[in-house]
Design an enzyme around this catalytic site. Structure first.
Site, PDB file in Angstrom:
ATOM      1  CE  LYS A 169      -0.059 -20.552 108.691  1.00 32.03           C
ATOM      2  NZ  LYS A 169       1.422 -19.928 108.300  1.00 32.03           N
ATOM      3  CD  GLN A 204       4.475 -18.679 109.736  1.00 29.39           C
ATOM      4  OE1 GLN A 204       3.793 -19.392 109.863  1.00 29.39           O
ATOM      5  NE2 GLN A 204       4.585 -17.723 108.388  1.00 29.39           N
ATOM      6  CG  ASP A 259       3.940 -24.490 104.426  1.00 33.94           C
ATOM      7  OD1 ASP A 259       2.825 -24.259 103.902  1.00 33.94           O
ATOM      8  OD2 ASP A 259       4.628 -24.328 105.293  1.00 33.94           O
TER       9      ASP A 259
END
Ligand code: NAD
Length: 284
Positions: free
Chosen positions: A53, A97, A120
């Site tokens: 990322k 995460q 997300d």
């Protein structure tokens, strides 16, 4: 029939080039898109994802910040960090995460992120917006998978789409996206009976199961578009949920693993971050 390959490397590179161009334009208007990733503990797979990322941000000219927290971090400390990032105007996207260590409440942490910074697309508000067909942030993996399906140019209206897997991060949002494209959608899961009877009807088959080689050629309709979301580590190698070599002889289009949907997930995360940054300008 031998399937054409939906190449995630090529597609994501094209997308990232476009995102880099738009990021440059946005910077000229005084906004640098910023993505913050919170990593709790030191799970090796998560470390790799977080590094990828960060690399994606660098490639596209975005600001990237990784916040590392100890594996024994408390829920309060995690949420306090999320609050700080929510209030930070340099950060447009926040990602926690997953998976989090077992003692932490994943749903509460995700709910703490401002919906407009939830790049997300896991926040209940964004999940609800997708469900009701309202504009919101769409989860990156299904968004990337749909992009690949649409790249075939096949008219999706009325097509039979079967999604194997009903997780909140892949299966369910994938099904919603296909429904929005006017497919007739079936969601299969671990309790589905006679799975192959469903999958053999699929013009579009999406596998998000987490079992290497689970989808075999006898489960696939001739000419189907087969999207393999699975990422499974077997003997040190990454394998998908689809028996690629056999299924590619039946499908019309297929995604490889690696080099398929996984590449698109990162590209869509960057796209969501860019869009979140663009929205701050339209609010001014
Ligand atoms: P999950 O474990 O949350 O969900 C798996 C789903 O598979 C469940 O809904 C379950 O009902 C279903 N399932 C299990 N066994 C089955 C069976 N025998 N028959 C039918 N259905 C069955 O996993 P997830 O988070 O949705 O991820 C699925 C896979 O996708 C994993 O391999 C994961 O690593 C991968 N993944 C890839 C990306 C990417 O970027 N490509 C992103 C997220 C997840």
């Amino acid at each position: 029939m031998t399937a054409k390959i939906l190449d995630g490397k090529v597609m994501s590179a094209e997308l990232k080039a476009e995102i880099a161009r738009k990021t440059e334009e946005l910077k000229k208007r005084g906004v640098t898109p910023g993505l913050a990733v919170i990593l709790v503990g030191n799970d090796p797979a998560s470390e790799i994802y977080v590094r990828n990322k960060g690399n994606g941000c660098e490639e596209t000219g975005m600001l990237s910040r990784t916040i590392r927290m100890d594996g024994d971090t408390t829920q309060e400390a995690l949420e306090a960090e999320i609050d700080r990032l929510n209030a930070d105007s340099a950060i447009h996207g926040i990602l926690v995460q997953l998976p989090l260590p077992k003692h932490l409440d994943e749903q509460a942490a995700l709910a703490r992120i401002l919906p407009e910074k939830d790049v997300d697309g896991f926040h209940l508000i964004n999940a609800g917006r997708l469900m009701t067909g309202n504009p919101g942030v769409t989860a990156c993996t299904p968004k990337g998978a749909l992009y690949m399906i649409k790249s075939t140019g096949v008219d999706l209206t009325g097509k039979e789409a079967v999604v194997i897997g009903r997780s909140n991060i892949v299966g369910k949002p994938m099904a919603m996206l296909l429904l929005q494209e006017n497919c007739t959608v079936t969601i299969c899961h671990s309790r589905t009976q006679n799975l192959a009877e469903h999958t053999r009807r699929a013009d579009i088959l999406v596998a998000a199961v987490g079992k290497a080689g689970f989808v075999t050629a006898d489960m696939v309709k001739d000419g189907a578009i087969v999207i393999d979301v699975g990422i499974n580590r077997v003997d040190g190698k990454v394998r998908g949920d689809v028996d690629f070599d056999a299924v590619k002889e039946k499908a019309s289009w297929i995604t490889p693993v690696p080099g398929g949907v996984g590449r698109m997930t990162i590209a869509m995360l960057l796209a969501n971050t860019l869009e979140a940054a663009e929205r701050t300008l339209s609010r001014d």
